[in-house]
Enzyme design. Sequence first.
Site: not given
Length: 448
Positions: A116, A200, A235, A292
Amino acid sequence: MFQKVLVANRGEVARRVFRACRRLGVKTVAVYSEADCDAPHVKDADEAVPIGPAPARQSYLSIDAMLAAASRAGADAVHPGYGFLAENWQFAAACAKVGVTFIGPSPEVIRTMGDKTEARGVMGAVGVPVVPGSPGPVAEVVEAERLATNIGFPLLIKATAGGGGIGMARVTRAGDLSAAFATARRRAEAAFGNGALYVERYLERPRHVEVQVFGDVRGALVHLHERECSIQRRHQKLVEESPAPDLPAETKAGLTAAAVTGARAIGYVNAGTMEFLVDATGRFYFLEMNTRLQVEHPVTEEVTGVDLVVAQLRVAAGEPLPWRQEEIIQRGAAIECRIYAEDPAKGFLPSPGTITRLELPAGEGIRIESGVAAGSTVSVHYDPLLVKLIARGDCREQAVERMAKTLAECVIEGVQTTVPFLRRVMSHPEYRRGAVHTQMVEQGVFNA
């Protein structure tokens, strides 16, 4: 074109890939664990190969078991579906090493975008906006505390190798940062074998909007418009649709341009999705890339008229992209509802068991992607996704009405499901007017 494709997956996605293979006259190979020997996807394939015990690490997550199955069946290509090994760069590399085509991007691209912090760096370097946060992994909590003074609270601690919200922690004040950092590290190590974290800014009430991209080995790359994926629990998505409702034209243009720029920067080949968060002002930030096929790819297919899985097979076989950008047009609207064996009344707790009755209504504009049948056992070992319902309409209002009617007639007995929750979503005035954001479920907006 390939002669025989092994699908390294199970359930509805395996059946979806088999269907695309049949359209191209390609033979299909299913794999199955001991828990899945009677599963519908096994019966759908031309042949099937056992890959081991029920636990995923000993079957669907075993690279050795998958390669042995491909060799035994004589498959010349492997489609990974989604989940399991779909974003495992070592699996893609292992396929190449034994001369089997991995239907997806290169191992290097999967590795880069799977990290990430590296992905954030790559996107930021080409001008794609990223959520303000740490430039790389954060080794110690003191570094997180220093960064937090600039980022501000609330903030998120996330696993660099993470996905699906696993290992993520929201921190609302400085006093909680140390404990949350330690917990997130433990969870990341347990889930991914990698405890690296980054931080973040936490965005309040953002929308989750993603863009489908597709590239070929000759350098052509297009987008196939956007999908709204804001209705989520933990999420993880529950309802998706295309187009995104009430998305300003300027924001949409920015999102699609950013997605193409980002994908082009990494030389992306095959189907992929760039995910973004969009705030109330219309500003957007790169969230991550899924290298994907997406679970929600049917809504894109329904509004564009393309077959993404057939295109995946053709491009992996070396053919050029079958469309030019100007030929890909959104028409009408499509909504997908994911039916999980979960109990919404108990925090979406999984509900394993045996499906004793299954009635899925059909009708104009309705598409069903199912991995189960009456009598199927919902195992504790795998993701409890049972069925995807997709409703298409000439406009969003018609698609919503068709989905609401379909959900009302849907009967699944033997396990608890998300159907009652999805019915409430479809009837809720906020959803009906397209006023959605990612925190609606956790805020109890759709509670009975």
